[in-house]
Design a protein around this motif. Structure first.
Motif, PDB file in Angstrom:
ATOM      1  N   THR A   1       0.842  -1.188   0.000  1.00  0.00           N
ATOM      2  CA  THR A   1       0.000   0.000   0.000  1.00  0.00           C
ATOM      3  C   THR A   1       0.879   1.239   0.000  1.00  0.00           C
ATOM      4  O   THR A   1       1.747   1.392   0.860  1.00  0.00           O
ATOM      5  N   GLN A   2       0.674   2.104  -0.964  1.00  0.00           N
ATOM      6  CA  GLN A   2       1.442   3.332  -1.077  1.00  0.00           C
ATOM      7  C   GLN A   2       0.529   4.518  -0.760  1.00  0.00           C
ATOM      8  O   GLN A   2      -0.484   4.720  -1.428  1.00  0.00           O
ATOM      9  N   ILE A   3       0.894   5.284   0.248  1.00  0.00           N
ATOM     10  CA  ILE A   3       0.149   6.484   0.609  1.00  0.00           C
ATOM     11  C   ILE A   3       1.039   7.685   0.341  1.00  0.00           C
ATOM     12  O   ILE A   3       2.160   7.753   0.846  1.00  0.00           O
ATOM     13  N   ILE A   4       0.549   8.602  -0.472  1.00  0.00           N
ATOM     14  CA  ILE A   4       1.300   9.802  -0.814  1.00  0.00           C
ATOM     15  C   ILE A   4       0.600  10.999  -0.177  1.00  0.00           C
ATOM     16  O   ILE A   4      -0.596  11.214  -0.402  1.00  0.00           O
ATOM     17  N   GLY A   5       1.322  11.763   0.624  1.00  0.00           N
ATOM     18  CA  GLY A   5       0.799  13.001   1.183  1.00  0.00           C
ATOM     19  C   GLY A   5       1.491  14.182   0.523  1.00  0.00           C
ATOM     20  O   GLY A   5       2.718  14.208   0.414  1.00  0.00           O
ATOM     21  N   THR A   6       0.712  15.144   0.050  1.00  0.00           N
ATOM     22  CA  THR A   6       1.302  16.322  -0.590  1.00  0.00           C
ATOM     23  C   THR A   6       0.797  17.599   0.081  1.00  0.00           C
ATOM     24  O   THR A   6      -0.323  17.654   0.578  1.00  0.00           O
ATOM     25  N   ASP A   7       1.656  18.618   0.054  1.00  0.00           N
ATOM     26  CA  ASP A   7       1.261  19.914   0.596  1.00  0.00           C
ATOM     27  C   ASP A   7       2.160  20.979   0.004  1.00  0.00           C
ATOM     28  O   ASP A   7       3.285  20.694  -0.436  1.00  0.00           O
ATOM     29  N   LEU A   8       1.667  22.207   0.001  1.00  0.00           N
ATOM     30  CA  LEU A   8       2.428  23.338  -0.516  1.00  0.00           C
ATOM     31  C   LEU A   8       3.495  23.809   0.463  1.00  0.00           C
ATOM     32  O   LEU A   8       4.536  24.320   0.057  1.00  0.00           O
ATOM     33  N   SER A   9       3.261  23.625   1.750  1.00  0.00           N
ATOM     34  CA  SER A   9       4.111  24.216   2.784  1.00  0.00           C
ATOM     35  C   SER A   9       5.319  23.344   3.116  1.00  0.00           C
ATOM     36  O   SER A   9       5.168  22.230   3.620  1.00  0.00           O
ATOM     37  N   PRO A  10       6.539  23.847   2.885  1.00  0.00           N
ATOM     38  CA  PRO A  10       7.736  23.094   3.273  1.00  0.00           C
ATOM     39  C   PRO A  10       7.783  22.817   4.776  1.00  0.00           C
ATOM     40  O   PRO A  10       8.227  21.751   5.205  1.00  0.00           O
ATOM     41  N   GLU A  11       7.336  23.781   5.579  1.00  0.00           N
ATOM     42  CA  GLU A  11       7.349  23.599   7.027  1.00  0.00           C
ATOM     43  C   GLU A  11       6.430  22.458   7.447  1.00  0.00           C
ATOM     44  O   GLU A  11       6.781  21.626   8.294  1.00  0.00           O
ATOM     45  N   MET A  12       5.246  22.399   6.849  1.00  0.00           N
ATOM     46  CA  MET A  12       4.321  21.318   7.167  1.00  0.00           C
ATOM     47  C   MET A  12       4.874  19.969   6.725  1.00  0.00           C
ATOM     48  O   MET A  12       4.738  18.970   7.429  1.00  0.00           O
ATOM     49  N   LEU A  13       5.505  19.940   5.565  1.00  0.00           N
ATOM     50  CA  LEU A  13       6.067  18.679   5.078  1.00  0.00           C
ATOM     51  C   LEU A  13       7.183  18.185   5.993  1.00  0.00           C
ATOM     52  O   LEU A  13       7.339  16.981   6.202  1.00  0.00           O
ATOM     53  N   ASN A  14       7.957  19.098   6.548  1.00  0.00           N
ATOM     54  CA  ASN A  14       8.990  18.693   7.512  1.00  0.00           C
ATOM     55  C   ASN A  14       8.360  18.064   8.746  1.00  0.00           C
ATOM     56  O   ASN A  14       8.860  17.072   9.287  1.00  0.00           O
ATOM     57  N   THR A  15       7.247  18.649   9.205  1.00  0.00           N
ATOM     58  CA  THR A  15       6.518  18.080  10.344  1.00  0.00           C
ATOM     59  C   THR A  15       6.003  16.689  10.005  1.00  0.00           C
ATOM     60  O   THR A  15       6.096  15.756  10.811  1.00  0.00           O
ATOM     61  N   CYS A  16       5.449  16.561   8.797  1.00  0.00           N
ATOM     62  CA  CYS A  16       4.938  15.256   8.360  1.00  0.00           C
ATOM     63  C   CYS A  16       6.029  14.191   8.385  1.00  0.00           C
ATOM     64  O   CYS A  16       5.836  13.085   8.903  1.00  0.00           O
ATOM     65  N   LYS A  17       7.153  14.531   7.806  1.00  0.00           N
ATOM     66  CA  LYS A  17       8.237  13.560   7.680  1.00  0.00           C
ATOM     67  C   LYS A  17       8.806  13.174   9.043  1.00  0.00           C
ATOM     68  O   LYS A  17       9.226  12.028   9.236  1.00  0.00           O
ATOM     69  N   LEU A  18       8.813  14.106   9.962  1.00  0.00           N
ATOM     70  CA  LEU A  18       9.298  13.805  11.308  1.00  0.00           C
ATOM     71  C   LEU A  18       8.358  12.844  12.027  1.00  0.00           C
ATOM     72  O   LEU A  18       8.798  11.940  12.744  1.00  0.00           O
ATOM     73  N   GLY A  19       7.051  13.043  11.843  1.00  0.00           N
ATOM     74  CA  GLY A  19       6.059  12.131  12.428  1.00  0.00           C
ATOM     75  C   GLY A  19       5.954  12.211  13.937  1.00  0.00           C
ATOM     76  O   GLY A  19       5.595  11.228  14.586  1.00  0.00           O
ATOM     77  N   GLN A  20       6.263  13.365  14.498  1.00  0.00           N
ATOM     78  CA  GLN A  20       6.172  13.551  15.941  1.00  0.00           C
ATOM     79  C   GLN A  20       5.091  14.582  16.258  1.00  0.00           C
ATOM     80  O   GLN A  20       5.016  15.627  15.598  1.00  0.00           O
ATOM     81  N   TYR A  21       4.268  14.289  17.289  1.00  0.00           N
ATOM     82  CA  TYR A  21       3.128  15.143  17.602  1.00  0.00           C
ATOM     83  C   TYR A  21       3.043  15.366  19.112  1.00  0.00           C
ATOM     84  O   TYR A  21       3.307  14.453  19.899  1.00  0.00           O
TER      85      TYR A  21
END
Length: 307
Positions: free
Chosen positions: A164-184
């Motif tokens: 299963t491949q899930i692709i998340g996209t967004d315009l914001s570089p800052e948000m993408l960094n948060t996504c990739k870190l995966g910490q909340y």
């Protein structure tokens, strides 16, 4: 492109925020607001409309001290300068498109995914299964999708997470960094996430107020930068596309263009999942409506269409 949204634009919905009032003399002027509205529509496709000065003030005033600028008008002038590597422009666009999101927002899309869509794909034996979370903000939506797929493993008929491949996209570089870190943090984890899922799919970190998404889920999701106004040519085809609470901030022409491009990225009989107030502008004839109480899904008709 990531929910209860803190702002509009290419990632989500708008509110006035819980931001302190801007100091007198720092507010955006009416003339500058009109210029900025044109600029942000050209860059992001978003229509701010009349009377949204409060939104611009609340979002951009937080950048004044960072760039040592005295007022929002001056900040906008610098953001609109057509210079290479304009960090102020990047920060302004980021501020206007950053969103605060929920886990499993509205429930029914994830229930439909669990009870209806994934079992259907499993029975077809179609691999890999590809799911796109457009405008994914800080990652709660694609990670929620990954959690649902992982939970399917306990069922007799399930989609294999490894295929299963899930692709998340967004315009914001800052948000993408948060996504990739995966910490909340504790606040983010309290929004829509059950105690059971939190215990099963999150791991503690050295910071007691922050938890890490489980590697099983994290490894399923790939994050990419993307402006929904741009080309989708490199995205490939998907079985399911989530594009929720995004389109309502675009003009009708831009909505229709985005929906046309999303439709071209769906496999025949693939599913498009929109926000509850969003409609299929310009492409309604290409879909059949599937009711999944209390929500609606859209399934692409099997015929091949020319766009």
């Amino acid at each position: 492109m990531s929910t209860v949204k803190k702002a509009p634009l290419s990632s989500g919905s708008t509110d006035s925020g819980n931001v302190p009032p801007v100091a007198p003399g720092q507010e955006v002027s009416d003339v500058q607001y009109r210029r900025f509205a044109t600029f942000i529509e050209e860059k992001c496709g978003i229509v701010l409309g009349v009377g949204k000065q409060y939104l611009v003030n609340s979002r951009l005033s937080t950048l004044l001290s960072k760039f040592r600028i005295s007022n929002v008008d001056e900040l906008i002038n610098k953001a609109m300068e057509n210079t290479p590597n304009n960090k102020i422009q990047d920060a302004v666009i980021d501020a206007m498109t950053t969103n605060e999101t929920l886990w499993f927002r509205d429930t029914y899309p994830y229930t439909a995914l669990e009870q209806f869509i994934l079992p259907e794909l499993a029975k077809k034996g179609k691999y890999p299964v590809r799911i796109w979370s457009a405008a994914c903000s800080s990652g709660q939506e694609p990670y929620s999708i990954g959690i649902v797929v992982q939970e399917q493993m306990a069922k007799m008929i399930h989609v294999d997470p490894k295929q299963t491949q899930i692709i998340g996209t967004d315009l914001s570089p800052e948000m993408l960094n948060t996504c990739k870190l995966g910490q909340y943090d504790v606040h983010a984890l309290s929004r829509g996430l059950s105690a059971e899922r939190k215990a099963k799919f999150f791991k503690p970190t050295r910071n007691p107020n922050i938890m890490q998404i489980d590697p099983r889920v994290k490894s399923m999701v790939e994050f990419r930068p993307m402006n929904l106004l741009g080309s989708y040519a490199l995205m490939g085809k998907f079985d399911v596309i989530f594009c929720r609470n995004v389109l309502i901030y675009f003009s009708n022409d831009v909505k229709a263009d985005i929906l046309r491009k999303l439709t071209m990225c769906l496999n025949p009989e693939g599913y498009l999942i929109l926000g509850s107030t969003e409609t299929l502008v310009g492409v309604a004839d290409k879909y059949e409506m599937v009711r999944h109480s209390p929500g609606i899904l859209y399934r692409l008709k099997p015929q091949k269409y020319a766009f």
